[in-house]
Design a protein around this motif. Structure first.
Motif, short mmCIF file in Angstrom:
data_model
loop_
_atom_site.label_atom_id
_atom_site.label_comp_id
_atom_site.label_asym_id
_atom_site.label_seq_id
_atom_site.Cartn_x
_atom_site.Cartn_y
_atom_site.Cartn_z
N LEU A 25 0.81 -1.21 0.00
CA LEU A 25 0.00 0.00 0.00
C LEU A 25 0.85 1.27 0.00
O LEU A 25 1.46 1.63 1.01
CB LEU A 25 -0.93 0.00 1.22
N LEU A 26 0.91 1.95 -1.14
CA LEU A 26 1.70 3.17 -1.24
C LEU A 26 1.18 4.32 -0.39
O LEU A 26 1.98 5.10 0.12
CB LEU A 26 1.82 3.61 -2.70
N PRO A 27 -0.14 4.47 -0.20
CA PRO A 27 -0.59 5.57 0.66
C PRO A 27 -0.02 5.49 2.08
O PRO A 27 0.39 6.50 2.65
CB PRO A 27 -2.12 5.40 0.67
N THR A 28 0.04 4.29 2.64
CA THR A 28 0.64 4.11 3.96
C THR A 28 2.11 4.49 3.93
O THR A 28 2.63 5.13 4.85
CB THR A 28 0.48 2.64 4.42
N LEU A 29 2.79 4.08 2.86
CA LEU A 29 4.21 4.43 2.70
C LEU A 29 4.39 5.93 2.64
O LEU A 29 5.30 6.49 3.29
CB LEU A 29 4.75 3.77 1.42
N GLU A 30 3.53 6.61 1.91
CA GLU A 30 3.64 8.07 1.77
C GLU A 30 3.44 8.77 3.12
O GLU A 30 4.17 9.71 3.45
CB GLU A 30 2.62 8.59 0.75
N ILE A 31 2.46 8.32 3.89
CA ILE A 31 2.22 8.91 5.21
C ILE A 31 3.47 8.74 6.08
O ILE A 31 3.91 9.68 6.76
CB ILE A 31 1.00 8.24 5.89
N ALA A 32 4.03 7.53 6.05
CA ALA A 32 5.23 7.27 6.85
C ALA A 32 6.40 8.13 6.39
O ALA A 32 7.12 8.70 7.23
CB ALA A 32 5.59 5.78 6.74
N LEU A 33 6.58 8.26 5.09
CA LEU A 33 7.71 9.04 4.58
C LEU A 33 7.60 10.51 4.97
O LEU A 33 8.61 11.15 5.30
CB LEU A 33 7.80 8.90 3.05
N ILE A 34 6.38 11.05 4.95
CA ILE A 34 6.18 12.45 5.35
C ILE A 34 6.60 12.63 6.81
O ILE A 34 7.33 13.57 7.15
CB ILE A 34 4.71 12.87 5.13
N GLN A 35 6.16 11.72 7.67
CA GLN A 35 6.50 11.83 9.09
C GLN A 35 8.00 11.64 9.32
O GLN A 35 8.61 12.32 10.15
CB GLN A 35 5.70 10.82 9.91
N ILE A 36 8.58 10.70 8.60
CA ILE A 36 10.01 10.44 8.73
C ILE A 36 10.82 11.67 8.32
O ILE A 36 11.75 12.09 9.01
CB ILE A 36 10.42 9.22 7.87
N ILE A 81 8.73 -0.53 -4.51
CA ILE A 81 8.96 0.44 -3.43
C ILE A 81 10.38 1.00 -3.52
O ILE A 81 10.60 2.18 -3.27
CB ILE A 81 8.69 -0.21 -2.06
N GLY A 82 11.32 0.16 -3.91
CA GLY A 82 12.68 0.65 -4.13
C GLY A 82 12.71 1.75 -5.18
O GLY A 82 13.40 2.76 -5.03
N ASP A 83 11.94 1.57 -6.25
CA ASP A 83 11.84 2.60 -7.30
C ASP A 83 11.28 3.90 -6.72
O ASP A 83 11.70 5.00 -7.10
CB ASP A 83 10.94 2.12 -8.45
#
Length: 201
Positions: free
Chosen positions: A60-71, A104-106
């Motif tokens: 799920l990319l949306p979850t990844l995006e949320i995490a990346l913003i917080q990180i 996800i690596g991309d």
């Protein structure tokens, strides 16, 4: 010339403990570090920390995006950036870099064009647990000009602290892996610390 990647003990231990906590699930996380100076001929990417992300919702990319913003918000102020990605496969006997990990690596590659992708090597992990190996238990992949992820002999991964596996074994013997929190856990219960601030103290 291939890039060199130097992995710190903290980043490495958190990655392995995350995989040990969820042995029957695919897991993934973000690698954090300092980007090399473009004018520096000795291009070394320092991996200083890792953030465990998922053990259930990896595609799920949306979850990844949320995490990346917080990180980025948390670590950016410290001069630390997203520099790569790690992944462990669901099956213990699966040593291939799958499409989800590549995709996800991309995505991470857009943040940093020399991003490494580290795949947990279960054979090496098993050898480590038996006391037969002291090498890093991950395989290094980098993206080539054809946008494919490959193991490139010109790119090297070294451990900043040669004793990292010895320290890791101490954490494993005390079952420290039970305490690690990933972003999935945090989304289920926001009181859980996805930064794992006290994990290795």
């Amino acid at each position: 010339m291939g890039y060199k990647y130097e992995m710190g003990q903290k980043a490495y231990i958190k990655l392995v403990l995350h995989a040990l906590k969820h042995k029957t699930s695919a897991i993934n996380g973000i690698l954090l570090g300092r980007l090399p100076n473009n004018n520096d001929n000795n291009s070394v990417v320092e991996i200083v920390d890792s953030v465990p992300l998922s053990h259930s919702q990896i595609p799920l990319l949306p979850t990844l995006e949320i995490a990346l913003i917080q990180i980025e918000e948390h670590f950016g102020a410290e001069g630390i950036s997203v520099v790569g990605y790690y992944h462990a496969n669901e099956r213990f006997d699966d040593f291939e870099l799958g499409n989800v990990a590549k995709r996800i690596g991309d995505h991470i590659f857009r943040y940093f064009p020399h991003a490494p992708l580290l795949l947990l090597d279960n054979k090496k992990l098993e050898a480590l647990l038996k006391g037969n190996d002291r090498n890093p238990v991950v395989q290094l992949y980098t993206r080539d000009a054809s946008k494919s992820w490959r193991q490139d002999a010109s790119c090297q991964l070294t451990m900043k602290e040669p004793s990292a596996n010895i320290v890791l074994m101490d954490y494993i013997s005390t079952e420290k892996w039970q305490d690690i929190v990933d972003f999935d856990d945090h989304l289920d219960d926001i009181s859980k610390d996805w930064l794992n601030t006290d994990l290795l103290k």
